[in-house]
Design an enzyme around this catalytic site. Structure first.
Site, short mmCIF file in Angstrom:
data_model
loop_
_atom_site.label_atom_id
_atom_site.label_comp_id
_atom_site.label_asym_id
_atom_site.label_seq_id
_atom_site.Cartn_x
_atom_site.Cartn_y
_atom_site.Cartn_z
N HIS A 129 -3.81 -5.30 -9.31
CA HIS A 129 -4.78 -4.27 -8.92
C HIS A 129 -6.20 -4.83 -9.04
CE1 HIS A 129 -6.30 -0.30 -8.15
NE2 HIS A 129 -7.15 -0.48 -9.16
N ILE A 179 3.44 3.90 -2.17
CA ILE A 179 3.91 4.27 -3.51
C ILE A 179 5.43 4.15 -3.55
CG2 ILE A 179 4.06 6.18 -5.17
CD1 ILE A 179 1.24 6.78 -4.60
N MET A 186 0.79 -1.22 0.00
CA MET A 186 0.00 0.00 0.00
C MET A 186 0.83 1.28 0.00
SD MET A 186 -2.76 -1.46 -0.31
CE MET A 186 -4.22 -0.49 -0.02
N GLU A 231 6.41 4.63 -13.24
CA GLU A 231 6.49 5.72 -12.26
C GLU A 231 5.12 6.22 -11.81
OE1 GLU A 231 8.24 5.46 -15.02
OE2 GLU A 231 10.30 6.14 -14.74
N GLU A 260 -7.95 -13.00 -8.69
CA GLU A 260 -6.57 -12.52 -8.51
C GLU A 260 -5.64 -13.70 -8.24
OE1 GLU A 260 -5.87 -9.21 -5.83
OE2 GLU A 260 -7.90 -8.48 -6.13
N ASN A 303 2.70 -5.77 -10.35
CA ASN A 303 1.71 -5.41 -9.34
C ASN A 303 0.37 -6.01 -9.74
OD1 ASN A 303 0.74 -3.88 -7.07
ND2 ASN A 303 -0.20 -2.46 -8.51
#
Ligand code: GRF
Length: 223
Positions: free
Chosen positions: A111, A94, A92, A144, A176, A109
């Site tokens: 999502h 950045i 969680m 980024e 997932e 990642n």
């Protein structure tokens, strides 16, 4: 059986996505060793899961230090453990541009929405509140920008009118747990090639018949 790669997982929460990778690796469905789990949350159940499977696990406290220092510690552990692939599994926090650039192409990642819709920390709730009829999950290489990098796999999941956030999130989570290990294995098999915004998946064995057909889920090509 091909040579195994070393996977490092970043996780902040319950760690069911992490578990899906551990289980697939223990069943030798994917050719990886999960060698390290790192969390920014001392109480993350993900750390306990790692412990249970004898996987090195670390809480790296983000408080009171600059992001740069925090990431330096993470990076050092990843290097020491000779990590080939980093998986963000409910992490969680950045990651900085420099971290993401350094690990570019080796940092994925998951999502819980169909990107580029519903980025951020509440993809499932935001999709529900918006009133979409179909949502899902996405695996992608990180870049980024948050929840933005080149998409690897997606799976679409129906939203029902009886759904609350929890029910929907759980239904997405089950999917997932299929697309994440699959994504990892595509990486292992060197079938992923990033070209600009796109990921080209080279042909090969599919996972589509590994699981019982579920008419409520649609998997993208490459699954
Ligand atoms: C998942 O929904 C993942 O997509 C999101 O955070 C959640 C993590 O769940 N990024 P868990 O901690 O792996 O159970």
């Amino acid at each position: 059986m091909r040579d195994k790669i070393n996977v490092g997982v970043l996780a902040s929460g319950t760690g069911t996505d992490l578990q899906s990778i551990i289980d697939a690796s223990e069943k030798e469905i994917i050719d990886v060793n999960v060698v390290i789990v790192i969390s920014d949350n001392k109480n993350a159940f993900a750390l306990k899961r790692a412990e249970k499977h004898n996987i090195n696990n670390y809480f790296i406290n983000p408080r009171g230090i600059k992001q740069e220092k925090h990431e330096e510690k993470i990076d050092k552990l990843l290097e020491e453990n000779k990590i080939d692939l980093i998986v963000g599994a409910g992490y969680m926090r950045i990651l900085s541009d420099s971290f993401v650039r350094k690990w570019h192409g080796r940092l994925i990642n998951i999502h819980p929405a169909l990107l580029p819709s519903f980025k951020g920390t509440n993809g499932q709730g935001d999709a529900l509140d918006y009133g979409v009829r179909i949502t899902g999950c996405t695996t992608h290489f990180m870049d980024e920008e948050m929840d933005h990098g080149p998409i690897i796999l997606q799976a679409a999941v129906k939203v029902y009118k009886k759904d609350d956030r929890n029910e929907l999130a759980n239904r997405i989570l089950k999917v997932e747990h299929k697309i994440l290990p699959r994504t990892v294995q595509l990486f292992v098999e060197k079938r992923l090639k990033i070209i600009g915004r796109k990921v080209i998946i080279s042909p090969g064995e599919s996972w589509i018949n590994k699981f019982e057909y579920d008419p409520d889920v649609l998997y993208s090509e490459g699954f």
